[in-house]
Design an enzyme around this catalytic site. Structure first.
Site, mmCIF file in Angstrom:
data_model
loop_
_atom_site.group_PDB
_atom_site.id
_atom_site.type_symbol
_atom_site.label_atom_id
_atom_site.label_comp_id
_atom_site.label_asym_id
_atom_site.label_seq_id
_atom_site.Cartn_x
_atom_site.Cartn_y
_atom_site.Cartn_z
ATOM 1 N N ARG A 259 -15.514 5.734 -38.341
ATOM 2 C CA ARG A 259 -14.813 6.295 -39.493
ATOM 3 C C ARG A 259 -14.154 5.166 -40.280
ATOM 4 O O ARG A 259 -13.461 4.326 -39.709
ATOM 5 C CB ARG A 259 -13.767 7.318 -39.050
ATOM 6 C CG ARG A 259 -14.399 8.506 -38.327
ATOM 7 C CD ARG A 259 -13.410 9.557 -37.901
ATOM 8 N NE ARG A 259 -14.076 10.586 -37.102
ATOM 9 C CZ ARG A 259 -13.456 11.638 -36.569
ATOM 10 N NH1 ARG A 259 -12.157 11.804 -36.753
ATOM 11 N NH2 ARG A 259 -14.138 12.510 -35.845
ATOM 12 N N ARG A 274 -5.509 4.792 -34.840
ATOM 13 C CA ARG A 274 -6.414 5.053 -35.965
ATOM 14 C C ARG A 274 -7.310 3.832 -36.144
ATOM 15 O O ARG A 274 -6.956 2.879 -36.839
ATOM 16 C CB ARG A 274 -5.610 5.339 -37.236
ATOM 17 C CG ARG A 274 -6.417 6.057 -38.319
ATOM 18 C CD ARG A 274 -5.590 6.242 -39.572
ATOM 19 N NE ARG A 274 -4.505 7.159 -39.402
ATOM 20 C CZ ARG A 274 -4.585 8.481 -39.585
ATOM 21 N NH1 ARG A 274 -5.733 9.023 -39.946
ATOM 22 N NH2 ARG A 274 -3.539 9.261 -39.409
ATOM 23 N N GLU A 348 -1.794 14.258 -32.805
ATOM 24 C CA GLU A 348 -3.038 15.002 -32.599
ATOM 25 C C GLU A 348 -4.013 14.247 -31.699
ATOM 26 O O GLU A 348 -4.281 13.068 -31.914
ATOM 27 C CB GLU A 348 -3.709 15.271 -33.948
ATOM 28 C CG GLU A 348 -5.033 16.023 -33.830
ATOM 29 C CD GLU A 348 -5.916 15.837 -35.045
ATOM 30 O OE1 GLU A 348 -7.142 15.781 -34.863
ATOM 31 O OE2 GLU A 348 -5.380 15.728 -36.162
ATOM 32 N N SER A 351 -9.050 18.802 -31.761
ATOM 33 C CA SER A 351 -9.171 19.819 -32.809
ATOM 34 C C SER A 351 -10.256 20.810 -32.404
ATOM 35 O O SER A 351 -11.387 20.408 -32.123
ATOM 36 C CB SER A 351 -9.524 19.188 -34.153
ATOM 37 O OG SER A 351 -8.442 18.444 -34.668
ATOM 38 N N ARG A 389 -7.742 7.344 -28.469
ATOM 39 C CA ARG A 389 -6.558 8.075 -28.919
ATOM 40 C C ARG A 389 -5.770 8.683 -27.762
ATOM 41 O O ARG A 389 -4.539 8.675 -27.770
ATOM 42 C CB ARG A 389 -6.965 9.153 -29.917
ATOM 43 C CG ARG A 389 -5.785 9.972 -30.421
ATOM 44 C CD ARG A 389 -6.111 10.730 -31.678
ATOM 45 N NE ARG A 389 -6.153 9.857 -32.829
ATOM 46 C CZ ARG A 389 -5.978 10.276 -34.080
ATOM 47 N NH1 ARG A 389 -5.743 11.554 -34.311
ATOM 48 N NH2 ARG A 389 -6.051 9.435 -35.084
#
Length: 425
Positions: A259, A274, A348, A351, A389
């Site tokens: 990403r 991130r 987070e 999801s 993460r």
């Protein structure tokens, strides 16, 4: 993508969905194009019938003049058909463009909100850890124990890159294997999917036509680096017509994920939160077009993720995601946020999303129902574990005064029974 018949019959509901998701689409133009294309299609069909009838009657023509008149009429009809088809091409392209932008309709009880400020905490699980020493963040723990090398990784791969080593390299592999084996034991098919995907796969999941700025494009090959195994798995059955008894299809997919993080300049630049590349185990379900069955799978996927976080002995909260934060394709979405001591807040880590037939219409994945009708499947997905993460809260929540990290019981077998790593361990 929504069924155009649903849009025609539920225009107010679709307008509401666009409004609460903050998506600006000219629905009036879409419906005008739909009507125009239907009218053009009907006219073409009528002209084709006329041309077929002329062709059928041609041998019965008597004089050469009659034959010439028939032939001329046939050419005239052919020209009209060609003109209509050419005129429809531009309208059809615009129609397709608008259909691909059309959001899914959230379920009735979804929280209404413009962005993540409208999300609702529905449950908190576990006790936030208390420390009688100064808390280190995960970067300090990594550097103290020689578990990472950020400067050398950046020298080779640029900013927001990382390199895990020693016990942390083993820890990452342990988390990925633990997640895969757990879902495999519950009937999910493990798949290690490619990172390279074509544009059709990204259209199929709904990442395109939007979000291009966050996806790496290999222009020489016109291929893209995927940001999740969902992209590949959603397209594995693209264009297929399955039997109802083949469903559900359950996948637990491993993939390296890429990403660009184009919209996050200056955010979370320190450490592992991130980054441009990471590894992830993704749950993906393809099930019947049945809302009750679909909701049941949503609950199961969320429960799988919760169970893993609990086995890692981490405090977390479950979020009901609001309309403005759930994304265009979602009917319902939950996040799991795990406690990060250095920031004194939940972040987070998972999801869970239900998309009903929004993706399967884009990828044309169908099955023949018991009544003989062809139906589009429902799709659902949820993170099971994303490294690095999850590693950040794991290290920080289980840190000890000397910089060592206590291993949750579930991970100890991967370290030959050791109960901690680093420090004096």
């Amino acid at each position: 993508m929504l069924d155009i018949r649903y849009i025609r019959n539920n225009e107010d509901k679709v307008r509401w969905a666009c409004e609460v998701k903050g998506i600006n689409i000219d629905i009036a133009e879409l419906l005008r194009l739909d009507s125009e294309l239907l009218s053009s299609k009907q006219e073409v069909e009528q002209l084709q019938q006329q041309r077929n009838q002329l062709a059928k009657n041609f041998p019965k023509s008597g004089t050469p003049q009659e034959k010439q008149a028939h032939a001329a009429k046939g050419r005239e009809i052919g020209d009209k058909i060609k003109s209509l088809e050419e005129g429809s091409a531009e309208a059809d392209a615009r129609y397709r463009e608008l259909m691909l932008q059309m959001p899914n309709v959230p379920y009735d009880a979804a929280p209404i909100g413009p962005d993540d400020t409208g999300n609702v905490v529905i449950e908190q699980v576990g006790s936030v850890p208390k420390f009688d020493f100064e808390v280190r963040d995960h970067v300090e723990l990594l550097e103290l124990n020689d578990w990472a090398d950020f400067p050398r990784a950046a020298k080779v791969s640029g900013s927001r890159s990382y390199l895990l080593k020693n016990d942390l390299a083993v820890l990452e592999q342990s988390l990925l294997l633990l997640a895969t084996k757990r879902l495999s034991a519950q009937g999910f098919t493990p798949v290690n999917v490619p990172a390279l995907v074509n544009e059709a796969a990204l259209v199929g999941t709904g990442h395109f036509p939007g979000s291009r700025e966050d996806i790496y494009h290999l222009t020489l090959d016109d291929m893209f680096l995927s940001g999740t195994a969902e992209v590949v798995i959603n397209s594995l059955h693209a264009g297929e017509l399955m039997k109802e008894e083949e469903l559900p299809l359950l996948y637990v997919g491993f993939s390296p994920c890429f990403r660009r993080e184009a919209g996050s300049a200056g955010k979370d630049v320190r450490g592992l939160l991130r980054v441009h590349q990471f590894n992830k185990i993704e749950q993906f379900v393809i099930c019947k077009n049945d809302p009750e069955e679909s909701w049941s799978w949503h609950d199961k996927l969320l429960a799988h993720a919760r169970a893993l976080v609990e086995d890692l002995e981490l405090p977390y909260q479950v979020i009901e995601v609001c309309t403005g934060d759930m994304g265009a394709g979602k009917v319902r979405m939950h996040d799991i946020e795990t406690w990060l001591p250095s920031q004194e807040k939940y972040r987070e880590t998972h999801s869970c999303s239900s998309l009903h037939e929004w993706q399967s219409r884009r990828s044309n994945v169908r099955y023949k129902g018991a009544d003989g009708k062809n139906l589009h499947v429902h799709t659902l997905n949820n993170t099971l574990v994303a490294t690095p993460r999850i590693i950040a809260p794991l290290l920080e929540c289980h840190q000890q005064a000397d910089g060592s990290v206590r291993l949750p019981r579930i991970l100890q077998p991967y370290f030959d029974g050791r109960t901690q790593i680093g420090g004096a361990g």
